[in-house]
Write a protein that holds these residues in place. Sequence first.
Motif, PDB file in Angstrom:
ATOM      1  N   VAL A   1      63.659 -43.388 123.350  1.00  0.00           N
ATOM      2  CA  VAL A   1      64.095 -44.413 124.296  1.00  0.00           C
ATOM      3  C   VAL A   1      65.563 -44.698 124.002  1.00  0.00           C
ATOM      4  CG1 VAL A   1      63.724 -46.747 125.163  1.00  0.00           C
ATOM      5  CG2 VAL A   1      61.773 -45.371 124.394  1.00  0.00           C
ATOM      6  N   ALA A   2      66.408 -44.477 125.020  1.00  0.00           N
ATOM      7  CA  ALA A   2      67.852 -44.521 124.815  1.00  0.00           C
ATOM      8  C   ALA A   2      68.474 -45.733 125.479  1.00  0.00           C
ATOM      9  CB  ALA A   2      68.491 -43.247 125.356  1.00  0.00           C
TER      10      ALA A   2
ATOM     11  N   ILE B   1      72.829 -39.106 122.142  1.00  0.00           N
ATOM     12  CA  ILE B   1      71.872 -40.145 122.516  1.00  0.00           C
ATOM     13  C   ILE B   1      72.112 -41.366 121.633  1.00  0.00           C
ATOM     14  CG2 ILE B   1      69.424 -40.746 122.688  1.00  0.00           C
ATOM     15  CD1 ILE B   1      68.858 -37.725 122.891  1.00  0.00           C
ATOM     16  N   VAL B   2      72.189 -42.518 122.257  1.00  0.00           N
ATOM     17  CA  VAL B   2      72.258 -43.774 121.510  1.00  0.00           C
ATOM     18  C   VAL B   2      70.888 -44.426 121.654  1.00  0.00           C
ATOM     19  CG1 VAL B   2      73.412 -45.992 121.242  1.00  0.00           C
ATOM     20  CG2 VAL B   2      74.712 -43.987 122.021  1.00  0.00           C
ATOM     21  N   PRO B   3      70.016 -44.284 120.649  1.00  0.00           N
ATOM     22  CA  PRO B   3      68.655 -44.804 120.798  1.00  0.00           C
ATOM     23  C   PRO B   3      68.613 -46.318 120.750  1.00  0.00           C
ATOM     24  CG  PRO B   3      68.966 -43.917 118.598  1.00  0.00           C
ATOM     25  CD  PRO B   3      70.219 -43.607 119.357  1.00  0.00           C
TER      26      PRO B   3
ATOM     27  N   PHE C   1      64.181 -39.758 126.905  1.00  0.00           N
ATOM     28  CA  PHE C   1      64.661 -38.383 126.736  1.00  0.00           C
ATOM     29  C   PHE C   1      63.674 -37.634 125.863  1.00  0.00           C
ATOM     30  CE2 PHE C   1      66.585 -35.222 124.000  1.00  0.00           C
ATOM     31  CZ  PHE C   1      67.312 -34.435 124.876  1.00  0.00           C
ATOM     32  N   MET C   2      63.395 -36.374 126.237  1.00  0.00           N
ATOM     33  CA  MET C   2      62.597 -35.503 125.373  1.00  0.00           C
ATOM     34  C   MET C   2      62.884 -34.052 125.726  1.00  0.00           C
ATOM     35  SD  MET C   2      58.722 -35.774 126.908  1.00  0.00           S
ATOM     36  CE  MET C   2      58.334 -35.157 128.547  1.00  0.00           C
TER      37      MET C   2
ATOM     38  N   GLY D   1      63.709 -36.398 131.357  1.00  0.00           N
ATOM     39  CA  GLY D   1      64.047 -37.793 131.100  1.00  0.00           C
ATOM     40  C   GLY D   1      64.129 -38.571 132.390  1.00  0.00           C
ATOM     41  N   GLN D   2      64.004 -39.871 132.280  1.00  0.00           N
ATOM     42  CA  GLN D   2      64.114 -40.764 133.424  1.00  0.00           C
ATOM     43  C   GLN D   2      64.898 -42.004 133.007  1.00  0.00           C
ATOM     44  OE1 GLN D   2      63.215 -40.047 136.383  1.00  0.00           O
ATOM     45  NE2 GLN D   2      61.402 -38.751 136.414  1.00  0.00           N
ATOM     46  N   ALA D   3      65.564 -42.597 133.980  1.00  0.00           N
ATOM     47  CA  ALA D   3      66.210 -43.894 133.786  1.00  0.00           C
ATOM     48  C   ALA D   3      65.697 -44.805 134.898  1.00  0.00           C
ATOM     49  CB  ALA D   3      67.718 -43.763 133.836  1.00  0.00           C
ATOM     50  N   VAL D   4      64.765 -45.676 134.563  1.00  0.00           N
ATOM     51  CA  VAL D   4      64.036 -46.460 135.559  1.00  0.00           C
ATOM     52  C   VAL D   4      64.482 -47.923 135.503  1.00  0.00           C
ATOM     53  CG1 VAL D   4      61.756 -47.211 136.338  1.00  0.00           C
ATOM     54  CG2 VAL D   4      62.053 -44.917 135.364  1.00  0.00           C
TER      55      VAL D   4
END
Length: 359
Positions: A213-214, A241-243, A258-259, A320-323
């Motif tokens: 999770v980013a 990636i900045v988690p 992200f994966m 990955g998704q950004a929701v």
Amino acid sequence: MKQRRGVFALVMSGALVCSIGLLAQSKDEKKRDDAQKKEIQSVVKVVDDAAAGQPAPNDLSLAWVREDVLKAQGNKEYVPFTIAIDPSKVGGDKVAFYWRVVSKSPAAAPEAAPVANGKKDDKKKDDKDKNKKVDYAYEDITFVPVVAGQNPMRISRSFTVPAGAYDVYLVAKEPTPEKAPKNAPPTKMSLLKQTVNVPDFWNGDLATSSVIVASRIDPLAAPLTPQQQADRPYALGQMEIVPTFDTKFTKKAELSTFMLIYNPKVDANNKPDVSVEYNFYQKQTGQPEKFFNKTNPQNLNAQTLPPQFDLAAGHQLQSGQAVPLASFPEGDYRLEIKVTDKIANKTLTREINFTVNPS
């Protein structure tokens, strides 16, 4: 459901990652000053004593935050991890941070010593054992500047190991002053032991990396140096990636994941045919969870991937998704990620639990 996918560029190379430990550094003949060498000896002794069963302090409130696992090179896995300390308890402007990774699998039995006149040569065996260097799966040390105003202060580093179960020994310690004042208190330090189970991504089975999770994903203009990579373990190829370490979000936030997908079967042109579904379920107190919403399936195949994409060339399959969470009522949720390999007719699922709080 509205979603943003443009931030997730396809990983074409560089996601088979590695990290550099003390052994690699010694081969490169990296020099440290005398003070650092003494610090290393001091920290290593602390871990040796703890491994032998002696108690250790936790003056700096050292805590394990998380680990992630991705596929590395040479039949190994790459494990970036994060710990936290309380910087207000550190007396100086930096802290020594050491980590040692020890396999929990029993070592192979040593060869029997040669037999002379019907008796084993115990003296030669004892001498050999005394001179034998102990090899750990991984070990490294770094000296980290203390960031004022950041509490807890998080430190991310990594190690690379084969699949298996490991004990990770971690030490955070104030550097020992060159000339300590008379009757000065002992330097503060913390030791933590954490068990980490590393899955096997080289066995040919359909698998994914950890779902990260980013808070954001940044492009990298140029490859990092080895030292930069060591300090920034979530830099993968052409992106970093900045988690996020807290899965509690406001309604103004986005849930970004992200994966990497490993070992899908491919067609004659080395193209996979994978579908990834993102389904959201709302948890209810005292009741079964209920389906809330979903994104459009993400199809990764010959029609959607770039023409040059080729798993045989080492290209990595990413999802990955950004929701946006504006439409999510306040409450607790479970994100179910369903990965289907249509060529192999295999499916796996991954889960993320998160909370949506008021704006």
